[in-house]
Design a protein around this motif. Structure first.
Motif, mmCIF file in Angstrom:
data_model
loop_
_atom_site.group_PDB
_atom_site.id
_atom_site.type_symbol
_atom_site.label_atom_id
_atom_site.label_comp_id
_atom_site.label_asym_id
_atom_site.label_seq_id
_atom_site.Cartn_x
_atom_site.Cartn_y
_atom_site.Cartn_z
ATOM 1 N N ALA A 98 21.462 -2.318 -8.517
ATOM 2 C CA ALA A 98 20.617 -1.564 -9.448
ATOM 3 C C ALA A 98 19.415 -2.375 -9.932
ATOM 4 O O ALA A 98 18.932 -2.173 -11.049
ATOM 5 N N THR A 99 18.932 -3.301 -9.107
ATOM 6 C CA THR A 99 17.755 -4.094 -9.470
ATOM 7 C C THR A 99 16.547 -3.218 -9.757
ATOM 8 O O THR A 99 15.720 -3.536 -10.618
ATOM 9 N N MET A 100 16.455 -2.109 -9.029
ATOM 10 C CA MET A 100 15.325 -1.204 -9.188
ATOM 11 C C MET A 100 15.660 0.016 -10.054
ATOM 12 O O MET A 100 14.992 1.038 -9.973
ATOM 13 N N GLY A 101 16.701 -0.102 -10.874
ATOM 14 C CA GLY A 101 17.095 0.994 -11.746
ATOM 15 C C GLY A 101 18.379 1.648 -11.277
ATOM 16 O O GLY A 101 18.928 1.299 -10.224
ATOM 17 N N ASP A 102 18.889 2.591 -12.067
ATOM 18 C CA ASP A 102 20.107 3.278 -11.667
ATOM 19 C C ASP A 102 19.797 4.298 -10.572
ATOM 20 O O ASP A 102 18.636 4.449 -10.153
ATOM 21 N N ASP A 103 20.815 5.010 -10.090
ATOM 22 C CA ASP A 103 20.630 5.893 -8.943
ATOM 23 C C ASP A 103 19.575 6.962 -9.212
ATOM 24 O O ASP A 103 18.743 7.249 -8.347
ATOM 25 N N ALA A 104 19.621 7.574 -10.391
ATOM 26 C CA ALA A 104 18.637 8.615 -10.707
ATOM 27 C C ALA A 104 17.220 8.041 -10.714
ATOM 28 O O ALA A 104 16.270 8.667 -10.211
ATOM 29 N N GLU A 105 17.069 6.848 -11.266
ATOM 30 C CA GLU A 105 15.748 6.213 -11.301
ATOM 31 C C GLU A 105 15.267 5.860 -9.904
ATOM 32 O O GLU A 105 14.073 5.984 -9.594
ATOM 33 N N MET A 106 16.178 5.445 -9.037
ATOM 34 C CA MET A 106 15.787 5.109 -7.666
ATOM 35 C C MET A 106 15.328 6.343 -6.897
ATOM 36 O O MET A 106 14.388 6.273 -6.097
ATOM 37 N N LEU A 107 15.967 7.478 -7.124
ATOM 38 C CA LEU A 107 15.522 8.712 -6.476
ATOM 39 C C LEU A 107 14.117 9.083 -6.934
ATOM 40 O O LEU A 107 13.253 9.460 -6.131
ATOM 41 N N THR A 108 13.873 8.974 -8.230
ATOM 42 C CA THR A 108 12.541 9.251 -8.763
ATOM 43 C C THR A 108 11.517 8.291 -8.177
ATOM 44 O O THR A 108 10.389 8.695 -7.821
ATOM 45 N N SER A 109 11.897 7.023 -8.045
ATOM 46 C CA SER A 109 10.987 6.016 -7.483
ATOM 47 C C SER A 109 10.682 6.283 -6.016
ATOM 48 O O SER A 109 9.571 6.034 -5.546
ATOM 49 N N THR B 174 0.818 -1.209 0.000
ATOM 50 C CA THR B 174 0.000 0.000 0.000
ATOM 51 C C THR B 174 0.844 1.248 0.000
ATOM 52 O O THR B 174 0.324 2.356 -0.043
ATOM 53 N N LEU B 175 2.177 1.080 0.007
ATOM 54 C CA LEU B 175 3.047 2.240 0.110
ATOM 55 C C LEU B 175 3.120 3.052 -1.163
ATOM 56 O O LEU B 175 3.653 4.163 -1.159
ATOM 57 N N ILE B 176 2.624 2.536 -2.253
ATOM 58 C CA ILE B 176 2.735 3.281 -3.508
ATOM 59 C C ILE B 176 2.021 4.623 -3.429
ATOM 60 O O ILE B 176 2.336 5.567 -4.133
ATOM 61 N N THR B 177 1.065 4.732 -2.498
ATOM 62 C CA THR B 177 0.396 6.009 -2.306
ATOM 63 C C THR B 177 1.219 6.938 -1.438
ATOM 64 O O THR B 177 0.969 8.130 -1.383
ATOM 65 N N GLY B 178 2.192 6.379 -0.700
ATOM 66 C CA GLY B 178 3.033 7.190 0.157
ATOM 67 C C GLY B 178 2.304 7.693 1.387
ATOM 68 O O GLY B 178 2.775 8.611 2.057
ATOM 69 N N ILE C 107 9.537 2.859 -4.322
ATOM 70 C CA ILE C 107 10.404 2.288 -3.293
ATOM 71 C C ILE C 107 10.379 3.254 -2.119
ATOM 72 O O ILE C 107 9.918 4.400 -2.243
ATOM 73 N N GLN C 108 10.872 2.809 -0.985
ATOM 74 C CA GLN C 108 10.811 3.667 0.193
ATOM 75 C C GLN C 108 12.167 4.244 0.596
ATOM 76 O O GLN C 108 12.258 5.394 1.011
ATOM 77 N N VAL C 109 13.234 3.461 0.458
ATOM 78 C CA VAL C 109 14.551 3.884 0.926
ATOM 79 C C VAL C 109 15.581 3.584 -0.162
ATOM 80 O O VAL C 109 15.489 2.562 -0.842
ATOM 81 N N THR C 110 16.572 4.466 -0.317
ATOM 82 C CA THR C 110 17.692 4.177 -1.208
ATOM 83 C C THR C 110 18.983 4.739 -0.639
ATOM 84 O O THR C 110 19.006 5.875 -0.154
#
Length: 321
Positions: A63-74, A13-17, A80-83
């Motif tokens: 980088a399973t969830m994308g590169d650093d820039a993509e993880m920040l956007t996510s 349910t975290l996708i709503t933040g 995602i919750q933490v990077t």
């Protein structure tokens, strides 16, 4: 791993933040054996224990969830919750964090840590919150050195025309342009392939990143330039953070600090430990003419002092320059 993570995304349910879920994602780009990987696993353990198991952590490395820039956007979007991210990628969102990479700014790692744990760190967090991120703390990404496919670069002149990969960080690009090289940014996950195909002559990274990613096997000539420092900001999406109760927020901050102390010490010890190991594996090391490098990059300070006069002055003062 990726299938498992996407299944988590489908059910959380975290996708709503807006609410705390039973399972959260801690994503980063480091490979197994890297201090960032070890610390992320420790963070997960500490956070889960602190919340008495009410919230568990799924760590997504490499980088399973994308590169650093993509993880920040996510993280901003609540995917995602933490990077545990990178200074370079975050400077695209919070430009002030890039000033930590001014050439030869810190005399040693403890000095850098003291600066980050003080008012400078608070300033970066305030800027980050304006962009939808919350900084939990700063881990370490070490002091960076240059590796080349065929030669060492003890003098700035040795870099003339060198095709060198940099992170997506304008500060690093500026440093190597001042040194006469031809820098170009590229995601770290794509670096080994780019080096093997001859797109670049070399790259720059802390020794621990070079070794854990086996880049030393492709670029076996390493010059200990120590040209800049980089942090590893540990950040969360502000929307997710705002939905946590105070006790859970405290657990996240405490886990970051405790895992960070271990991570910082691992990075600090890595250079001395890795040099003989890498030499045994065929790496040739050389010392850089630091005086010449510092003189050649003085123009970088001029540029950023004009752009951020108060911040550059404060950083220089805090660093003891």
């Amino acid at each position: 791993m990726k299938t498992t993570l996407m299944a988590v995304l489908a059910t959380t349910t975290l996708i709503t933040g807006t609410a705390q879920a039973d399972e959260i994602i801690f994503a980063h780009g480091a490979n197994p054996g890297n201090p960032r990987t070890v610390a992320a696993e420790k963070w997960a353990e500490l956070f889960t224990a602190c919340t008495n198991g009410a919230t568990t952590v799924n760590v997504a490395p490499s980088a399973t969830m994308g590169d650093d820039a993509e993880m920040l956007t996510s993280a901003i979007a609540g995917v995602i919750q933490v990077t545990a991210n990178s200074q370079g990628a975050m400077s695209q969102i919070v430009p002030e964090i890039g000033l930590l990479g001014l050439p030869f700014l810190f005399k040693d790692l403890p000095t850098a840590w003291a600066v980050l744990d003080g008012e400078v760190g608070d300033m970066i967090d305030a800027r980050a919150q304006n962009a939808g991120l919350k900084v939990l703390g700063f881990w370490d990404n070490g002091v960076r050195n240059v590796s080349h496919v065929s030669k060492t670069v003890s003098a700035p002149a040795d870099l003339t025309g060198m095709k060198i990969r940099t992170p997506p960080d304008q500060m690093t690009v500026d440093i190597f342009e001042a040194l006469g090289a031809s820098p170009a940014p590229l995601a770290f996950s794509e670096l080994p392939t780019a080096l093997q195909s001859g797109v670049f002559d070399g790259q720059e990274n802390p020794l621990v990143n070079i070794y854990s990613s086996k880049i030393h096997e492709i670029t076996p000539f390493i010059t200990l330039t120590g040209h800049k420092y980089e942090s590893t900001p540990v950040v969360v999406g502000l929307a997710w953070w705002s939905g946590l109760d105070e006790a859970t927020q405290t657990c996240a901050v405490t886990a970051t600090a405790d895992a960070g102390r271990m991570q910082r010490q691992m990075v600090a010890a890595s250079d001395a430990d890795l040099i003989p190991t890498m030499e045994a594996e065929g790496v040739t090391f050389a010392e850089a003419d630091k005086t010449a490098y510092q003189a050649a990059t003085r123009s970088v300070y001029d540029k950023y002092a004009e752009q951020y006069p108060e911040l550059v002055a404060a950083l220089r003062d805090a660093a003891g320059l």
